[in-house]
Design an enzyme around this catalytic site. Structure first.
Site, mmCIF file in Angstrom:
data_model
loop_
_atom_site.group_PDB
_atom_site.id
_atom_site.type_symbol
_atom_site.label_atom_id
_atom_site.label_comp_id
_atom_site.label_asym_id
_atom_site.label_seq_id
_atom_site.Cartn_x
_atom_site.Cartn_y
_atom_site.Cartn_z
ATOM 1 N N SER A 95 112.090 -4.705 216.742
ATOM 2 C CA SER A 95 113.377 -4.408 216.113
ATOM 3 C C SER A 95 113.249 -3.261 215.120
ATOM 4 O O SER A 95 114.194 -2.498 214.935
ATOM 5 C CB SER A 95 113.947 -5.649 215.422
ATOM 6 N N GLU A 96 112.077 -3.128 214.469
ATOM 7 C CA GLU A 96 111.852 -2.009 213.562
ATOM 8 C C GLU A 96 110.390 -1.567 213.608
ATOM 9 O O GLU A 96 109.483 -2.390 213.781
ATOM 10 C CB GLU A 96 112.166 -2.376 212.103
ATOM 11 N N THR A 97 110.188 -0.278 213.414
ATOM 12 C CA THR A 97 108.866 0.284 213.140
ATOM 13 C C THR A 97 108.980 1.098 211.865
ATOM 14 O O THR A 97 109.928 1.862 211.688
ATOM 15 C CB THR A 97 108.370 1.159 214.303
ATOM 16 N N CYS A 140 114.549 -1.837 205.871
ATOM 17 C CA CYS A 140 114.146 -2.977 206.692
ATOM 18 C C CYS A 140 113.172 -3.829 205.890
ATOM 19 O O CYS A 140 112.093 -3.364 205.521
ATOM 20 C CB CYS A 140 113.498 -2.494 207.987
#
Length: 299
Positions: free
Chosen positions: A61-63, A90
């Site tokens: 979902s996030e990096t 995030c």
């Protein structure tokens, strides 16, 4: 969230070929739980399209990308990308980066410059030697959601007004990003999450929300949560630190914080990735603290 078209790397030249991507899962001590995040510690030479391509290839979902270091001051610059777009903040990826940095340069306070503003994170080793990170959000805020916002979201979710908890009114809450907070009237309603992906994504893009933060109140100091994230190309987030911070601000605005100011959030259980987030907020401080562990992804 800023809008950006995803760049798809070719099979012959994967975006991660020359980039060291670490993989962590946050808000858990179990590699099979929590929310996975990619971590790129040396992203100074990457442009926006390269970071977006790496995030798309990693598929989480996030990096998080560390684009500048000042080890002496323990200060770093962070950017976050979902598989589809850049995100201002995030929480789970920040926790993942913080744990990795604490392992490298020692525990203590870290400072991150993010698109949402300055984020301070305290890191400590617990009794088992694992690192626990506590991020302090930017100032939170919360406002009642408009009927049009709620009705459009309920239609995409397939929920009715009668499914909501009248004691926890719908709000749009901010803790670095904006999230619509909807409280389910029962645990069963929260567990039965099947929604129209494109319809909800359209609603969220229209109003500028990063997730829809769906909660159920087990007690005054314990909630269960689910966070659809279709605007990031992900059906659901197993743990959402930014939404947890926004939710702490929501409870503060409504005067619903317990006397301790500490609330536990259980997320990801219904998707097989249980996660535990601890939220701490005070009646006078608009900033909210969110705590949890992170561990490397194995296998």
């Amino acid at each position: 969230m800023t809008s950006s078209a995803a760049t798809t790397p070719t099979a012959a030249t994967p975006a991660t070929a020359d980039t060291d991507v670490l993989r962590y899962t946050a808000f858990t001590s179990d590699p099979s739980g929590g929310n996975p995040a990619g971590v790129v510690l040396d992203a100074a030479g990457l442009d926006e399209q390269q970071m977006l391509a790496i995030a798309a290839e990693v598929g989480y979902s996030e990096t998080a990308f560390v684009t500048a270091w000042d080890t002496r001051q323990r200060r770093f610059t962070l950017r976050y990308f979902s598989p589809l777009a850049e995100v201002a903040f995030c929480g789970h990826a920040t926790v993942a980066v913080s744990v990795e940095l604490a392992e490298r340069i020692g525990t203590g306070e870290l400072v991150f410059d993010t698109p949402a503003g300055e984020i301070r994170v305290g890191t400590v080793a617990d009794g088992n030697g694992a690192v626990r990170a506590t991020l302090t959000s930017v100032p939170t805020r919360s406002r009642p959601a408009l009927d049009a916002e709620v009705d459009a979201t309920l239609a995409a979710l397939g929920w009715a007004r009668a499914d909501l908890d009248a004691a926890l009114p719908p709000h749009v809450a901010f803790g670095g990003n904006e999230h619509l907070v909807l409280a389910a009237g029962s645990r069963a309603r929260l567990a039965e999450l099947g929604y129209d992906f494109e319809a909800l994504a359209d609603v969220m893009r229209q109003y500028g929300w990063t997730t829809v933060h769906l909660v159920w109140r087990e007690s005054d100091d314990r909630f269960h949560a689910r966070d659809p994230f279709p605007v990031g190309g992900v059906v659901e987030d197993p743990a959402t630190g930014a939404a947890a911070a926004a939710f702490g601000g929501y409870l503060r605005t409504l005067g619903l914080l317990p006397a301790s100011g500490v609330v536990a959030i259980r997320q990801g259980e219904d998707m097989g990735r249980p996660s535990d987030l601890t939220v701490q907020a005070g009646p006078e401080d608009a900033r909210v603290r969110v705590s949890g562990h992170a561990v490397p992804v194995t296998g």
